[in-house]
Motif scaffolding. Structure first.
Motif, PDB file in Angstrom:
ATOM      1  N   MET A   1      50.735  46.036  50.623  1.00 40.72           N
ATOM      2  CA  MET A   1      50.726  46.469  49.237  1.00 40.72           C
ATOM      3  C   MET A   1      51.984  47.257  48.906  1.00 40.72           C
ATOM      4  SD  MET A   1      48.282  45.389  47.597  1.00 40.72           S
ATOM      5  CE  MET A   1      46.706  44.661  47.754  1.00 40.72           C
ATOM      6  N   GLU A   2      53.077  46.864  49.511  1.00 40.74           N
ATOM      7  CA  GLU A   2      54.378  47.470  49.225  1.00 40.74           C
ATOM      8  C   GLU A   2      54.359  48.990  49.308  1.00 40.74           C
ATOM      9  OE1 GLU A   2      55.873  45.898  45.554  1.00 40.74           O
ATOM     10  OE2 GLU A   2      56.422  44.025  46.514  1.00 40.74           O
ATOM     11  N   ASN A   3      53.875  49.497  50.428  1.00 44.98           N
ATOM     12  CA  ASN A   3      53.840  50.941  50.694  1.00 44.98           C
ATOM     13  C   ASN A   3      52.988  51.717  49.694  1.00 44.98           C
ATOM     14  OD1 ASN A   3      55.507  50.753  52.997  1.00 44.98           O
ATOM     15  ND2 ASN A   3      57.294  50.591  51.644  1.00 44.98           N
ATOM     16  N   GLN A   4      52.021  51.048  49.100  1.00 46.91           N
ATOM     17  CA  GLN A   4      51.090  51.703  48.177  1.00 46.91           C
ATOM     18  C   GLN A   4      49.666  51.330  48.593  1.00 46.91           C
ATOM     19  OE1 GLN A   4      52.188  50.640  44.198  1.00 46.91           O
ATOM     20  NE2 GLN A   4      54.234  51.496  44.399  1.00 46.91           N
ATOM     21  N   PRO A   5      49.182  51.908  49.694  1.00 44.60           N
ATOM     22  CA  PRO A   5      47.895  51.485  50.251  1.00 44.60           C
ATOM     23  C   PRO A   5      46.706  51.683  49.320  1.00 44.60           C
ATOM     24  CG  PRO A   5      48.671  53.492  51.316  1.00 44.60           C
ATOM     25  CD  PRO A   5      49.781  53.010  50.427  1.00 44.60           C
ATOM     26  N   ASP A   6      46.821  52.572  48.351  1.00 47.27           N
ATOM     27  CA  ASP A   6      45.694  52.806  47.454  1.00 47.27           C
ATOM     28  C   ASP A   6      45.638  51.823  46.292  1.00 47.27           C
ATOM     29  OD1 ASP A   6      44.929  54.965  49.017  1.00 47.27           O
ATOM     30  OD2 ASP A   6      46.117  56.381  47.834  1.00 47.27           O
ATOM     31  N   ALA A   7      46.670  51.021  46.107  1.00 49.10           N
ATOM     32  CA  ALA A   7      46.741  50.113  44.954  1.00 49.10           C
ATOM     33  C   ALA A   7      45.578  49.130  44.923  1.00 49.10           C
ATOM     34  CB  ALA A   7      48.069  49.376  44.939  1.00 49.10           C
ATOM     35  N   TRP A   8      45.243  48.555  46.065  1.00 48.99           N
ATOM     36  CA  TRP A   8      44.174  47.552  46.104  1.00 48.99           C
ATOM     37  C   TRP A   8      42.820  48.199  45.814  1.00 48.99           C
ATOM     38  CZ3 TRP A   8      43.294  42.959  44.980  1.00 48.99           C
ATOM     39  CH2 TRP A   8      42.173  42.267  45.432  1.00 48.99           C
ATOM     40  N   ALA A   9      42.552  49.341  46.415  1.00 50.77           N
ATOM     41  CA  ALA A   9      41.284  50.037  46.168  1.00 50.77           C
ATOM     42  C   ALA A   9      41.178  50.460  44.707  1.00 50.77           C
ATOM     43  CB  ALA A   9      41.155  51.252  47.087  1.00 50.77           C
ATOM     44  N   GLU A  10      42.278  50.923  44.129  1.00 55.57           N
ATOM     45  CA  GLU A  10      42.293  51.285  42.703  1.00 55.57           C
ATOM     46  C   GLU A  10      41.972  50.084  41.840  1.00 55.57           C
ATOM     47  OE1 GLU A  10      45.775  53.209  41.034  1.00 55.57           O
ATOM     48  OE2 GLU A  10      45.893  54.485  42.823  1.00 55.57           O
ATOM     49  N   GLN A  11      42.579  48.942  42.173  1.00 56.98           N
ATOM     50  CA  GLN A  11      42.350  47.725  41.394  1.00 56.98           C
ATOM     51  C   GLN A  11      40.891  47.304  41.478  1.00 56.98           C
ATOM     52  OE1 GLN A  11      44.523  45.787  39.249  1.00 56.98           O
ATOM     53  NE2 GLN A  11      42.401  45.396  38.757  1.00 56.98           N
ATOM     54  N   GLN A  12      40.311  47.347  42.645  1.00 53.63           N
ATOM     55  CA  GLN A  12      38.913  46.965  42.791  1.00 53.63           C
ATOM     56  C   GLN A  12      38.001  47.896  41.988  1.00 53.63           C
ATOM     57  OE1 GLN A  12      38.955  46.833  47.145  1.00 53.63           O
ATOM     58  NE2 GLN A  12      38.388  44.669  46.976  1.00 53.63           N
ATOM     59  N   ARG A  13      38.295  49.173  42.013  1.00 49.22           N
ATOM     60  CA  ARG A  13      37.499  50.122  41.213  1.00 49.22           C
ATOM     61  C   ARG A  13      37.630  49.813  39.720  1.00 49.22           C
ATOM     62  NH1 ARG A  13      39.236  53.629  45.249  1.00 49.22           N
ATOM     63  NH2 ARG A  13      41.006  54.380  44.047  1.00 49.22           N
ATOM     64  N   ALA A  14      38.836  49.474  39.284  1.00 53.76           N
ATOM     65  CA  ALA A  14      39.047  49.132  37.873  1.00 53.76           C
ATOM     66  C   ALA A  14      38.274  47.870  37.507  1.00 53.76           C
ATOM     67  CB  ALA A  14      40.534  48.951  37.583  1.00 53.76           C
ATOM     68  N   TRP A  15      38.300  46.871  38.375  1.00 49.89           N
ATOM     69  CA  TRP A  15      37.532  45.644  38.113  1.00 49.89           C
ATOM     70  C   TRP A  15      36.038  45.943  38.046  1.00 49.89           C
ATOM     71  CZ3 TRP A  15      40.481  42.306  42.204  1.00 49.89           C
ATOM     72  CH2 TRP A  15      41.647  41.782  41.624  1.00 49.89           C
ATOM     73  N   GLU A  16      35.551  46.734  38.981  1.00 45.32           N
ATOM     74  CA  GLU A  16      34.128  47.084  38.971  1.00 45.32           C
ATOM     75  C   GLU A  16      33.765  47.817  37.688  1.00 45.32           C
ATOM     76  OE1 GLU A  16      33.548  49.239  42.600  1.00 45.32           O
ATOM     77  OE2 GLU A  16      33.497  47.404  43.807  1.00 45.32           O
ATOM     78  N   ALA A  17      34.596  48.745  37.255  1.00 45.89           N
ATOM     79  CA  ALA A  17      34.328  49.512  36.036  1.00 45.89           C
ATOM     80  C   ALA A  17      34.270  48.614  34.806  1.00 45.89           C
ATOM     81  CB  ALA A  17      35.390  50.595  35.848  1.00 45.89           C
ATOM     82  N   ARG A  18      35.106  47.585  34.774  1.00 44.44           N
ATOM     83  CA  ARG A  18      35.124  46.646  33.640  1.00 44.44           C
ATOM     84  C   ARG A  18      34.061  45.565  33.752  1.00 44.44           C
ATOM     85  NH1 ARG A  18      39.844  43.251  32.866  1.00 44.44           N
ATOM     86  NH2 ARG A  18      38.868  42.827  30.889  1.00 44.44           N
ATOM     87  N   GLY A  19      33.456  45.406  34.937  1.00 43.93           N
ATOM     88  CA  GLY A  19      32.504  44.322  35.155  1.00 43.93           C
ATOM     89  C   GLY A  19      33.183  43.042  35.599  1.00 43.93           C
ATOM     90  N   ALA A  20      34.434  43.127  36.035  1.00 44.68           N
ATOM     91  CA  ALA A  20      35.160  41.949  36.512  1.00 44.68           C
ATOM     92  C   ALA A  20      34.942  41.726  38.003  1.00 44.68           C
ATOM     93  CB  ALA A  20      36.658  42.094  36.225  1.00 44.68           C
ATOM     94  N   MET A  21      34.153  42.580  38.615  1.00 41.90           N
ATOM     95  CA  MET A  21      33.826  42.427  40.034  1.00 41.90           C
ATOM     96  C   MET A  21      32.416  42.966  40.237  1.00 41.90           C
ATOM     97  SD  MET A  21      35.776  44.071  43.320  1.00 41.90           S
ATOM     98  CE  MET A  21      36.605  42.701  44.084  1.00 41.90           C
ATOM     99  N   THR A  22      31.609  42.209  40.960  1.00 39.59           N
ATOM    100  CA  THR A  22      30.249  42.643  41.279  1.00 39.59           C
ATOM    101  C   THR A  22      30.147  42.840  42.785  1.00 39.59           C
ATOM    102  OG1 THR A  22      29.365  40.419  41.659  1.00 39.59           O
ATOM    103  CG2 THR A  22      29.401  41.212  39.357  1.00 39.59           C
ATOM    104  N   ASN A  23      28.945  43.046  43.266  1.00 40.17           N
ATOM    105  CA  ASN A  23      28.768  43.223  44.705  1.00 40.17           C
ATOM    106  C   ASN A  23      29.096  41.959  45.493  1.00 40.17           C
ATOM    107  OD1 ASN A  23      26.534  41.835  43.785  1.00 40.17           O
ATOM    108  ND2 ASN A  23      25.091  42.925  45.083  1.00 40.17           N
ATOM    109  N   ILE A  24      29.241  40.842  44.836  1.00 40.83           N
ATOM    110  CA  ILE A  24      29.650  39.606  45.522  1.00 40.83           C
ATOM    111  C   ILE A  24      31.086  39.222  45.169  1.00 40.83           C
ATOM    112  CG2 ILE A  24      27.342  38.700  45.899  1.00 40.83           C
ATOM    113  CD1 ILE A  24      27.771  36.903  43.441  1.00 40.83           C
ATOM    114  N   GLY A  25      31.820  40.148  44.603  1.00 38.71           N
ATOM    115  CA  GLY A  25      33.236  39.931  44.331  1.00 38.71           C
ATOM    116  C   GLY A  25      33.514  39.486  42.907  1.00 38.71           C
ATOM    117  N   VAL A  26      34.735  39.035  42.695  1.00 42.16           N
ATOM    118  CA  VAL A  26      35.174  38.589  41.367  1.00 42.16           C
ATOM    119  C   VAL A  26      34.373  37.365  40.925  1.00 42.16           C
ATOM    120  CG1 VAL A  26      37.130  37.685  40.051  1.00 42.16           C
ATOM    121  CG2 VAL A  26      37.469  39.602  41.615  1.00 42.16           C
ATOM    122  N   ALA A  27      34.029  36.486  41.862  1.00 42.66           N
ATOM    123  CA  ALA A  27      33.248  35.287  41.509  1.00 42.66           C
ATOM    124  C   ALA A  27      31.939  35.671  40.831  1.00 42.66           C
ATOM    125  CB  ALA A  27      32.980  34.447  42.751  1.00 42.66           C
ATOM    126  N   GLY A  28      31.352  36.784  41.247  1.00 40.26           N
ATOM    127  CA  GLY A  28      30.099  37.223  40.652  1.00 40.26           C
ATOM    128  C   GLY A  28      30.211  37.551  39.180  1.00 40.26           C
TER     129      GLY A  28
END
Length: 185
Positions: A1-28
């Motif tokens: 993640m280009e020396n930004q290890p928190d970027a992916w976790a931040e993105q997943q939290r943002a997706w979850e907050a918007r409803g773009a990710m469920t407990n089964i991932g983005v496909a859900g």
């Protein structure tokens, strides 16, 4: 993640907050929105479009073409009304030109997602989710029901603020065919 290890976790939290990710991932997130999508039969093109937004914001996405700012603005402001009528793949390309990125192959026999990006990287991506498969009552999705994919929905990616950063389900504009197919679930 280009020396930004928190970027992916931040993105997943943002997706979850918007409803773009469920407990089964983005496909859900697509399960109740796009026919043929979800855990049992994920439409990888839909899922890829969400990951492409992340890649675009990080500067990793290499689009085939960028729309001039005025064309992208016209697309964003006019597509809701344009999608009030059923459309097919050729209609999208005739109206908006070749996509910036194609998720899926060039065969008209298969579903795909077309993504359009502006020259202005702050502007959100716009996605056209196209479907081709068997009739709902068919045992198999082969042969496809149509000669080319039908547009089910236009989705506005996150980015420039406003509705695009709101709930994931509200970022979709469904065509009449998309509304019918959603009702068949």
């Amino acid at each position: 993640m280009e020396n930004q290890p928190d970027a992916w976790a931040e993105q997943q939290r943002a997706w979850e907050a918007r409803g773009a990710m469920t407990n089964i991932g983005v496909a859900g997130a697509f399960c109740d929105l796009i026919p043929g999508s979800g855990p049992g039969n994920p439409d990888q093109h839909c899922v890829a479009s969400v990951y492409a937004e992340f890649a675009h914001r990080r500067g990793w996405l290499g689009p085939d073409r960028l729309l001039p700012a005025d064309e992208h603005h016209a697309l964003r402001t006019g597509v809701r009304r344009w999608a009030e009528t059923d459309r097919v793949w050729a209609d999208v390309v005739d109206e908006f030109g070749p996509p910036s990125i194609l998720f899926g192959g060039t065969s008209p026999l298969y579903s795909k997602t077309l993504g359009y990006l502006s020259e202005d990287p702050a502007e959100p991506m716009v996605f056209f989710h196209l479907w081709n498969g068997g009739a709902p009552e068919a045992e198999s999705s082969w042969p496809p029901e149509r000669e080319e994919p039908v547009l089910l929905a236009v989705r506005f990616g996150g980015g420039a603020g406003g509705a695009e950063d709101g709930p994931f389900g509200e970022s979709f504009v469904f065509t009449p065919e998309g509304q019918r197919r959603k009702g068949l679930r």
